[in-house]
Motif scaffolding. Structure first.
Motif, PDB file in Angstrom:
ATOM      1  N   SER A   1      17.435 -29.577 -42.674  1.00 30.66           N
ATOM      2  CA  SER A   1      18.495 -30.592 -42.645  1.00 30.66           C
ATOM      3  C   SER A   1      19.270 -30.533 -41.328  1.00 30.66           C
ATOM      4  CB  SER A   1      19.461 -30.400 -43.823  1.00 30.66           C
ATOM      5  OG  SER A   1      18.784 -30.576 -45.041  1.00 30.66           O
ATOM      6  N   THR A   2      19.551 -29.324 -40.876  1.00 31.24           N
ATOM      7  CA  THR A   2      20.270 -29.152 -39.606  1.00 31.24           C
ATOM      8  C   THR A   2      19.447 -29.760 -38.471  1.00 31.24           C
ATOM      9  OG1 THR A   2      20.983 -27.029 -40.523  1.00 31.24           O
ATOM     10  CG2 THR A   2      21.538 -27.446 -38.232  1.00 31.24           C
ATOM     11  N   LEU A   3      18.169 -29.478 -38.502  1.00 28.44           N
ATOM     12  CA  LEU A   3      17.239 -29.979 -37.487  1.00 28.44           C
ATOM     13  C   LEU A   3      17.132 -31.512 -37.552  1.00 28.44           C
ATOM     14  CD1 LEU A   3      15.495 -28.421 -35.449  1.00 28.44           C
ATOM     15  CD2 LEU A   3      13.699 -28.305 -37.163  1.00 28.44           C
TER      16      LEU A   3
ATOM     17  N   ALA B   1      17.915 -36.725 -35.262  1.00 30.19           N
ATOM     18  CA  ALA B   1      18.415 -38.096 -35.411  1.00 30.19           C
ATOM     19  C   ALA B   1      19.350 -38.429 -34.255  1.00 30.19           C
ATOM     20  CB  ALA B   1      19.125 -38.250 -36.757  1.00 30.19           C
ATOM     21  N   LYS B   2      20.221 -37.484 -33.927  1.00 34.31           N
ATOM     22  CA  LYS B   2      21.170 -37.735 -32.835  1.00 34.31           C
ATOM     23  C   LYS B   2      20.447 -37.861 -31.490  1.00 34.31           C
ATOM     24  CE  LYS B   2      25.231 -35.976 -35.125  1.00 34.31           C
ATOM     25  NZ  LYS B   2      25.839 -34.768 -35.673  1.00 34.31           N
ATOM     26  N   GLU B   3      19.400 -37.068 -31.309  1.00 34.71           N
ATOM     27  CA  GLU B   3      18.631 -37.154 -30.063  1.00 34.71           C
ATOM     28  C   GLU B   3      17.927 -38.519 -29.975  1.00 34.71           C
ATOM     29  OE1 GLU B   3      18.583 -35.375 -27.397  1.00 34.71           O
ATOM     30  OE2 GLU B   3      16.906 -36.397 -26.417  1.00 34.71           O
ATOM     31  N   TYR B   4      17.382 -38.978 -31.098  1.00 35.94           N
ATOM     32  CA  TYR B   4      16.746 -40.299 -31.099  1.00 35.94           C
ATOM     33  C   TYR B   4      17.773 -41.398 -30.806  1.00 35.94           C
ATOM     34  CZ  TYR B   4      11.897 -39.375 -32.263  1.00 35.94           C
ATOM     35  OH  TYR B   4      10.584 -39.007 -32.187  1.00 35.94           O
TER      36      TYR B   4
ATOM     37  N   LYS C   1      22.811 -24.727 -33.112  1.00 38.08           N
ATOM     38  CA  LYS C   1      23.477 -24.860 -31.807  1.00 38.08           C
ATOM     39  C   LYS C   1      22.930 -26.054 -31.017  1.00 38.08           C
ATOM     40  CE  LYS C   1      24.530 -19.964 -31.039  1.00 38.08           C
ATOM     41  NZ  LYS C   1      23.986 -18.772 -30.339  1.00 38.08           N
ATOM     42  N   GLY C   2      21.983 -26.763 -31.619  1.00 38.58           N
ATOM     43  CA  GLY C   2      21.413 -27.922 -30.929  1.00 38.58           C
ATOM     44  C   GLY C   2      20.474 -27.545 -29.795  1.00 38.58           C
ATOM     45  N   GLU C   3      19.960 -26.321 -29.805  1.00 36.88           N
ATOM     46  CA  GLU C   3      19.082 -25.875 -28.713  1.00 36.88           C
ATOM     47  C   GLU C   3      17.609 -26.159 -29.005  1.00 36.88           C
ATOM     48  OE1 GLU C   3      19.866 -21.825 -27.463  1.00 36.88           O
ATOM     49  OE2 GLU C   3      22.031 -22.223 -27.459  1.00 36.88           O
ATOM     50  N   GLY C   4      16.920 -26.699 -28.020  1.00 34.07           N
ATOM     51  CA  GLY C   4      15.477 -26.936 -28.136  1.00 34.07           C
ATOM     52  C   GLY C   4      15.122 -28.277 -28.761  1.00 34.07           C
ATOM     53  N   ILE C   5      16.117 -29.080 -29.051  1.00 38.77           N
ATOM     54  CA  ILE C   5      15.895 -30.333 -29.778  1.00 38.77           C
ATOM     55  C   ILE C   5      15.119 -31.365 -28.940  1.00 38.77           C
ATOM     56  CG2 ILE C   5      17.024 -32.239 -31.009  1.00 38.77           C
ATOM     57  CD1 ILE C   5      17.334 -29.453 -32.332  1.00 38.77           C
ATOM     58  N   GLU C   6      15.496 -31.483 -27.662  1.00 37.13           N
ATOM     59  CA  GLU C   6      14.828 -32.474 -26.816  1.00 37.13           C
ATOM     60  C   GLU C   6      13.327 -32.227 -26.745  1.00 37.13           C
ATOM     61  OE1 GLU C   6      16.720 -32.866 -22.969  1.00 37.13           O
ATOM     62  OE2 GLU C   6      18.690 -32.775 -23.936  1.00 37.13           O
TER      63      GLU C   6
END
Ligand SMILES: Nc1nc2c(ncn2[C@@H]2O[C@H](COP(=O)(O)OP(=O)(O)O)[C@@H](O)[C@H]2O)c(=O)[nH]1
Ligand SMILES: [Mg+2]
Length: 312
Positions: free
Chosen positions: A57-59, A64-67, A227-232
């Motif tokens: 869910s966190t991911l 979603a925010k990155e998209y 922490k939002g790391e690695g998402i891109e």
């Protein structure tokens, strides 16, 4: 139908009501789906699965925010068979949902399984179609990879991502083999934890032994979702897989197979309901059971008789 017109004109309320109708099998659900169908087939569907607590869910929230940053609208269908009474998970999802709901370009819907998974994959598929018709560019289905039904749900996706975390004991063995096989990409979340390198090697070895992915080598990404790391990099991998599917013509095959599976499930469902109502729940059938029990008749010819009558 008014609700369909409104949904196609981007009414979030209409979308929400339509999903509720499908979820609860309201009388107008089939009519809604019938009218919506010609407007579907445009969204790209991403399935995310993995063990409970892996950070799916966190991911999903971060993806979603990155998209959104990349100019895409996003629909999310979250399915958690351990809900609705697992407290924390649901509360967490609600809070995240409220956060995401502030953005018009995102629509999140949790679907409870109400104790049974029967029909859930169809309902989840319908929710995806409704979001698709509404105009979402990307739709993410999040589900816990615990059983066949959940695997069936993510199988309807164009790209399937399996989320794993280090320190699960016998790491890979702890996850059902069936889940690992469906991964088009792997994400090791909680990469802030010890054992990340070891898990990475284990997944690589498993992919070596399982050369099912001809033409596409599933990438293994590492994230710290909290922490939002690695998402891109994960979104880049998803986009790379999408490009691969399009270039190889496999996206067409996947979607054709999806329609085939959906119709097969609908047919099975219809036939099962018919047999249950018209055959099993009758006095006549009860009488036959008594006769089989006393060995006056045997079940093989009973089945032949019934099938003959049903198919007539
Ligand atoms: N240490 C750490 N915790 C994380 C990470 N990602 C998520 N979590 C936490 O793990 C817990 C479960 O996350 P959740 O997204 O609900 O998992 P799900 O059950 O797979 O959907 C939450 O408390 C998250 O804050 C991470 O990268 N590192
Ligand atoms: Mg979750």
């Amino acid at each position: 139908m008014e609700i369909v017109d409104k949904l196609l004109n981007h009414s979030r309320l209409a979308l929400s009501k339509a999903i509720t109708a499908v979820e609860n099998e309201y009388d107008d659900a089939v009519k809604i789906m019938t009218e919506i169908y010609p407007h579907t087939g445009n969204a790209y569907v991403i399935g995310i699965t993995g063990p409970p607590g892996a950070g799916k869910s966190t991911l999903t929230d971060k993806l979603a925010k990155e998209y959104r940053k990349r100019g895409k609208t996003v629909g999310i269908v979250a399915i958690d068979p351990t809900s609705p009474y697992s407290g924390g998970a649901i509360l967490g999802d609600r809070i995240r949902m409220m956060d995401l709901m502030a953005d018009e370009g995102i629509f999140v819907r949790s679907m409870a399984t109400r104790g049974s998974l029967g029909g859930l994959s169809q309902k989840a598929g319908d929710a995806v179609k409704l979001m698709d018709a509404y105009g979402m560019d990307v739709i993410i289905i999040e589900t816990v990879g615990v059983g066949q039904s959940e695997v069936d749900i993510v199988k309807t996706a164009d790209t399937t991502m399996v989320v794993v975390i280090p320190g699960m004991g016998d790491d890979i063995q702890a996850i059902k083999a069936g889940i690992l096989e469906i991964g088009d990409l792997f994400t090791i979340n909680k990469a802030d934890r010890e054992g990340t390198d070891k898990l990475n090697i284990e997944i690589e070895m498993m992919l070596e032994l399982n050369p099912e992915h001809v033409g596409w080598r599933p990438p293994i990404n590492r994230t710290i979702a909290s922490k939002g790391e690695g998402i891109e990099a994960v979104v880049d991998s998803i986009e790379a897989h999408k490009a691969y599917l399009i270039d190889s013509g496999k996206l067409n095959d996947i979607r054709k197979k999806r329609i085939k599976n959906e119709v097969e499930a609908m047919l099975n469902d219809r036939v099962n309901r018919y047999i249950d109502k018209e055959v099993i729940q009758t006095q006549e059938f009860d009488d036959l059971v008594v006769k089989m029990q006393s060995r006056e008749i045997e079940p093989y010819s009973v089945v032949d008789d019934i099938v003959g009558k049903v198919l007539k």
